[in-house]
Scaffold this motif. Structure first.
Motif, PDB file in Angstrom:
ATOM      1  N   MET A  50       2.363   7.504  -2.096  1.00  0.00           N
ATOM      2  CA  MET A  50       3.234   8.125  -3.096  1.00  0.00           C
ATOM      3  C   MET A  50       2.472   8.528  -4.358  1.00  0.00           C
ATOM      4  SD  MET A  50       6.619   5.708  -2.775  1.00  0.00           S
ATOM      5  CE  MET A  50       7.164   6.136  -4.399  1.00  0.00           C
ATOM      6  N   VAL A  51       1.665   7.630  -4.871  1.00  0.00           N
ATOM      7  CA  VAL A  51       0.983   7.843  -6.146  1.00  0.00           C
ATOM      8  C   VAL A  51      -0.277   8.694  -5.981  1.00  0.00           C
ATOM      9  CG1 VAL A  51      -0.164   6.646  -8.067  1.00  0.00           C
ATOM     10  CG2 VAL A  51       1.923   5.707  -7.085  1.00  0.00           C
ATOM     11  N   GLN A  52      -0.943   8.544  -4.861  1.00  0.00           N
ATOM     12  CA  GLN A  52      -2.197   9.239  -4.565  1.00  0.00           C
ATOM     13  C   GLN A  52      -3.222   9.099  -5.690  1.00  0.00           C
ATOM     14  OE1 GLN A  52      -1.307  13.249  -3.296  1.00  0.00           O
ATOM     15  NE2 GLN A  52      -0.273  12.510  -1.467  1.00  0.00           N
ATOM     16  N   PRO A  53      -3.583   7.855  -6.004  1.00  0.00           N
ATOM     17  CA  PRO A  53      -4.558   7.649  -7.076  1.00  0.00           C
ATOM     18  C   PRO A  53      -5.933   8.182  -6.675  1.00  0.00           C
ATOM     19  CG  PRO A  53      -4.200   5.617  -5.889  1.00  0.00           C
ATOM     20  CD  PRO A  53      -3.211   6.609  -5.351  1.00  0.00           C
ATOM     21  N   ARG A  54      -6.666   8.596  -7.664  1.00  0.00           N
ATOM     22  CA  ARG A  54      -8.039   9.057  -7.397  1.00  0.00           C
ATOM     23  C   ARG A  54      -8.979   7.872  -7.224  1.00  0.00           C
ATOM     24  NH1 ARG A  54      -9.712  13.809 -11.293  1.00  0.00           N
ATOM     25  NH2 ARG A  54     -11.261  12.216 -11.652  1.00  0.00           N
ATOM     26  N   ARG A  55      -8.645   6.764  -7.867  1.00  0.00           N
ATOM     27  CA  ARG A  55      -9.473   5.556  -7.792  1.00  0.00           C
ATOM     28  C   ARG A  55      -8.570   4.346  -7.665  1.00  0.00           C
ATOM     29  NH1 ARG A  55     -12.714   7.047 -13.048  1.00  0.00           N
ATOM     30  NH2 ARG A  55     -13.722   8.907 -12.278  1.00  0.00           N
ATOM     31  N   VAL A  56      -9.099   3.327  -7.000  1.00  0.00           N
ATOM     32  CA  VAL A  56      -8.389   2.050  -6.882  1.00  0.00           C
ATOM     33  C   VAL A  56      -9.393   0.949  -7.172  1.00  0.00           C
ATOM     34  CG1 VAL A  56      -7.207   0.468  -5.310  1.00  0.00           C
ATOM     35  CG2 VAL A  56      -6.764   2.924  -5.148  1.00  0.00           C
ATOM     36  N   LEU A  57      -9.022   0.012  -8.026  1.00  0.00           N
ATOM     37  CA  LEU A  57      -9.861  -1.154  -8.303  1.00  0.00           C
ATOM     38  C   LEU A  57      -9.229  -2.341  -7.596  1.00  0.00           C
ATOM     39  CD1 LEU A  57     -12.126  -2.674  -9.766  1.00  0.00           C
ATOM     40  CD2 LEU A  57     -10.549  -2.915 -11.719  1.00  0.00           C
ATOM     41  N   GLU A  58      -9.950  -2.894  -6.645  1.00  0.00           N
ATOM     42  CA  GLU A  58      -9.462  -4.047  -5.896  1.00  0.00           C
ATOM     43  C   GLU A  58     -10.319  -5.231  -6.307  1.00  0.00           C
ATOM     44  OE1 GLU A  58      -8.175  -6.754  -2.889  1.00  0.00           O
ATOM     45  OE2 GLU A  58     -10.231  -6.234  -3.313  1.00  0.00           O
ATOM     46  N   VAL A  59      -9.726  -6.208  -6.955  1.00  0.00           N
ATOM     47  CA  VAL A  59     -10.455  -7.362  -7.472  1.00  0.00           C
ATOM     48  C   VAL A  59     -10.185  -8.568  -6.597  1.00  0.00           C
ATOM     49  CG1 VAL A  59     -10.742  -8.888  -9.468  1.00  0.00           C
ATOM     50  CG2 VAL A  59     -10.266  -6.451  -9.814  1.00  0.00           C
ATOM     51  N   GLY A  60     -11.210  -9.351  -6.337  1.00  0.00           N
ATOM     52  CA  GLY A  60     -11.033 -10.577  -5.568  1.00  0.00           C
ATOM     53  C   GLY A  60     -11.172 -10.373  -4.074  1.00  0.00           C
ATOM     54  N   THR A  61     -11.970  -9.420  -3.689  1.00  0.00           N
ATOM     55  CA  THR A  61     -12.142  -9.110  -2.279  1.00  0.00           C
ATOM     56  C   THR A  61     -12.778 -10.279  -1.542  1.00  0.00           C
ATOM     57  OG1 THR A  61     -12.389  -6.782  -2.772  1.00  0.00           O
ATOM     58  CG2 THR A  61     -13.231  -7.505  -0.673  1.00  0.00           C
ATOM     59  N   ALA A  62     -12.115 -10.714  -0.481  1.00  0.00           N
ATOM     60  CA  ALA A  62     -12.677 -11.748   0.387  1.00  0.00           C
ATOM     61  C   ALA A  62     -13.499 -11.069   1.487  1.00  0.00           C
ATOM     62  CB  ALA A  62     -11.571 -12.604   0.990  1.00  0.00           C
ATOM     63  N   ILE A  63     -12.828 -10.217   2.275  1.00  0.00           N
ATOM     64  CA  ILE A  63     -13.528  -9.495   3.335  1.00  0.00           C
ATOM     65  C   ILE A  63     -13.268  -7.990   3.248  1.00  0.00           C
ATOM     66  CG2 ILE A  63     -13.659 -11.464   4.908  1.00  0.00           C
ATOM     67  CD1 ILE A  63     -11.254 -10.319   6.439  1.00  0.00           C
ATOM     68  N   GLY A  64     -12.598  -7.550   2.209  1.00  0.00           N
ATOM     69  CA  GLY A  64     -12.350  -6.134   1.998  1.00  0.00           C
ATOM     70  C   GLY A  64     -11.145  -5.574   2.723  1.00  0.00           C
ATOM     71  N   TYR A  65     -10.313  -6.449   3.276  1.00  0.00           N
ATOM     72  CA  TYR A  65      -9.157  -6.028   4.068  1.00  0.00           C
ATOM     73  C   TYR A  65      -8.167  -5.202   3.251  1.00  0.00           C
ATOM     74  CZ  TYR A  65      -5.088  -6.367   7.122  1.00  0.00           C
ATOM     75  OH  TYR A  65      -4.007  -6.059   7.915  1.00  0.00           O
ATOM     76  N   SER A  66      -7.788  -5.673   2.083  1.00  0.00           N
ATOM     77  CA  SER A  66      -6.826  -4.955   1.241  1.00  0.00           C
ATOM     78  C   SER A  66      -7.378  -3.607   0.820  1.00  0.00           C
ATOM     79  CB  SER A  66      -6.473  -5.767  -0.003  1.00  0.00           C
ATOM     80  OG  SER A  66      -5.895  -6.993   0.352  1.00  0.00           O
ATOM     81  N   ALA A  67      -8.646  -3.581   0.449  1.00  0.00           N
ATOM     82  CA  ALA A  67      -9.278  -2.323   0.021  1.00  0.00           C
ATOM     83  C   ALA A  67      -9.246  -1.307   1.149  1.00  0.00           C
ATOM     84  CB  ALA A  67     -10.700  -2.574  -0.451  1.00  0.00           C
ATOM     85  N   LEU A  68      -9.539  -1.747   2.363  1.00  0.00           N
ATOM     86  CA  LEU A  68      -9.506  -0.834   3.499  1.00  0.00           C
ATOM     87  C   LEU A  68      -8.101  -0.365   3.813  1.00  0.00           C
ATOM     88  CD1 LEU A  68     -12.160  -2.386   5.912  1.00  0.00           C
ATOM     89  CD2 LEU A  68     -12.312  -0.253   4.609  1.00  0.00           C
ATOM     90  N   ARG A  69      -7.110  -1.234   3.634  1.00  0.00           N
ATOM     91  CA  ARG A  69      -5.723  -0.811   3.868  1.00  0.00           C
ATOM     92  C   ARG A  69      -5.318   0.260   2.863  1.00  0.00           C
ATOM     93  NH1 ARG A  69      -3.001  -3.470   8.335  1.00  0.00           N
ATOM     94  NH2 ARG A  69      -1.429  -1.952   7.746  1.00  0.00           N
ATOM     95  N   MET A  70      -5.823   0.170   1.625  1.00  0.00           N
ATOM     96  CA  MET A  70      -5.482   1.168   0.616  1.00  0.00           C
ATOM     97  C   MET A  70      -6.261   2.462   0.800  1.00  0.00           C
ATOM     98  SD  MET A  70      -4.879  -1.027  -2.845  1.00  0.00           S
ATOM     99  CE  MET A  70      -6.142  -2.258  -2.629  1.00  0.00           C
TER     100      MET A  70
END
Length: 71
Positions: A50-70
């Motif tokens: 919906m938002v289509q951000p140009r950048r996303v800051l993902e803090v606290g990455t354990a294995i990068g799962y959330s970052a990859l989902r985004m």
């Protein structure tokens, strides 16, 4: 909307995870690495769509799962 209905709705948005994400989910279970629940992943994916951000800051990455989902 109550919590159960919201969770049900978010589950309805789920798609099959690509092989890499399925492997990461299995690794997280095997090694007791905390990753976000599927409902949360669905919510993040909808919000990013919906938002289509140009950048996303993902803090606290354990294995990068959330970052990859985004991604």
């Amino acid at each position: 909307m109550d919590e159960q209905r919201l969770a049900s709705y978010l589950r309805s948005l789920e798609t099959d995870s690509p092989p890499l994400l399925r492997e990461m989910e299995q690794l997280a279970v095997r090694d007791h690495v905390p990753i976000i629940r599927r409902e949360t992943a669905s919510f993040l994916e909808v919000m990013v769509e919906m938002v289509q951000p140009r950048r996303v800051l993902e803090v606290g990455t354990a294995i990068g799962y959330s970052a990859l989902r985004m991604l």
